[in-house]
Design an enzyme around this catalytic site. Structure first.
Site, PDB file in Angstrom:
ATOM      1  CB  SER A 144      -0.921  -0.046   1.179  1.00  0.00           C
ATOM      2  OG  SER A 144      -1.420   1.186   1.425  1.00  0.00           O
ATOM      3  CE1 TYR A 157      -4.223  -1.513   5.501  1.00  0.00           C
ATOM      4  CE2 TYR A 157      -3.473   0.714   4.902  1.00  0.00           C
ATOM      5  CZ  TYR A 157      -4.263  -0.522   4.639  1.00  0.00           C
ATOM      6  OH  TYR A 157      -4.136  -0.939   3.326  1.00  0.00           O
TER       7      TYR A 157
HETATM    8  C1  8X3 Z   1      -5.146   1.733   1.249  1.00  0.00           C
HETATM    9  C2  8X3 Z   1      -4.551   2.915   1.283  1.00  0.00           C
HETATM   10  O1  8X3 Z   1      -4.578   5.682   2.119  1.00  0.00           O
HETATM   11  O2  8X3 Z   1      -6.407   3.956   2.686  1.00  0.00           O
HETATM   12  O3  8X3 Z   1      -4.057   0.809   1.546  1.00  0.00           O
HETATM   13  O4  8X3 Z   1      -4.469   3.596   3.658  1.00  0.00           O
HETATM   14  S1  8X3 Z   1      -4.915   4.071   2.524  1.00  0.00           S
END
Ligand code: 8X3
Length: 258
Positions: A144, A157
């Site tokens: 990501s 995350y």
């Molecule tokens: C997803 C991108 O910006 O929502 O992996 O973290 S974000």
């Protein structure tokens, strides 16, 4: 060994989002697929649908990447069904909530770490020996832009996606000389069910993409298809893929029309 014309591809997170889009793009090209995800119903439906149009074999089995036993059984099933494995496309991953580090719940913390980091390691650990054996291999994982930047509320995350980047970088070192390519696909804003899963709230999820044109799972599948056509000696380490409307790696600079 040169790339086989038809590849045997194992996909985790195959029942939705980018994993599903990749399965839909790769099946008509004659490749054989082992589809895995937690959702048995969606998986079965997809497998049936794709089998109708595919000339390769399309098989499916539920897998929970958080569980070593489940990943082992899934990999064994894939091998038994197809005979060998060339490509691992690790799409299983998720975000939960947008809580600051101070208040994140154990459930959110553990689900993200167990799926995005531990799940990837478990998938790689089970499949790498078979990629080596096949003589021509490719590992692709969905990272990501959150593996390249951080934002408030995204601590865990982002940590997991920085973790994916570290794992893929390490893998490249460990596999050097084994004829296995390693690419981290690092998308920005993709409209899948990602934000619905994150917020457990459809209207909040829709607001994330309001007034802008996000990427789709199909866009990521197009990149995957292209990667599989590159000359034997080429390795793309990382692909950062963002919508034209998203200028920053986070949501900080996004062009919205309304
Ligand atoms: C997803 C991108 O910006 O929502 O992996 O973290 S974000």
């Amino acid at each position: 060994m040169r790339r086989p014309a038809k590849l045997n591809i194992l996909i985790t997170g195959a029942s939705s989002g980018m994993g599903e889009a990749c399965a839909r793009a790769l099946a008509p090209l004659g490749h054989s697929l082992v589809l895995g995800a937690r959702s048995a119903d969606k998986l079965k439906k997809l497998q049936k649908e794709l089998s109708k149009k595919a000339s390769g074999k399309i098989v499916a089995k539920t897998v929970d990447v958080q569980s070593t036993a489940s990943v082992k059984a899934f990999t064994a099933f894939g091998l038994k069904s197809l005979g060998s494995l060339n490509v691992v496309l690790a799409c299983a991953g998720l975000a939960r909530g947008l809580e600051p580090i101070e208040t994140i719940t154990d459930d959110e913390l553990e689900e993200m770490v167990r799926t995005n980091v531990e799940g990837l390691v478990k998938t790689l650990r089970a499949t790498l020996p078979h990629l080596k054996k096949s003589g021509w291999g490719y590992v692709m994982a969905i990272g990501s832009t959150a593996g390249h930047a951080v934002y408030e509320g995204g601590g865990t995350y982002c940590a997991t996606k920085h973790g994916v980047k570290a794992l893929m970088q390490t893998l490249r070192l460990e596999l050097c000389g084994h004829n296995i390519r390693v690419t981290s696909l690092d998308p920005g804003m993709v409209e899948t069910n990602f934000s619905v899963v994150r917020f457990k709230d459809k209207s909040r999820a829709q607001k994330v993409y309001q007034g802008m044109t996000p990427l789709t799972g199909q866009d990521i599948a197009t990149c995957v298809q292209w990667l599989l056509t590159l000359p034997e000696h080429v390795n793309i380490d990382e692909m950062i893929i963002k919508p034209l409307d998203q200028a920053s790696h986070t949501g900080a600079k996004v062009h919205r029309r309304k």
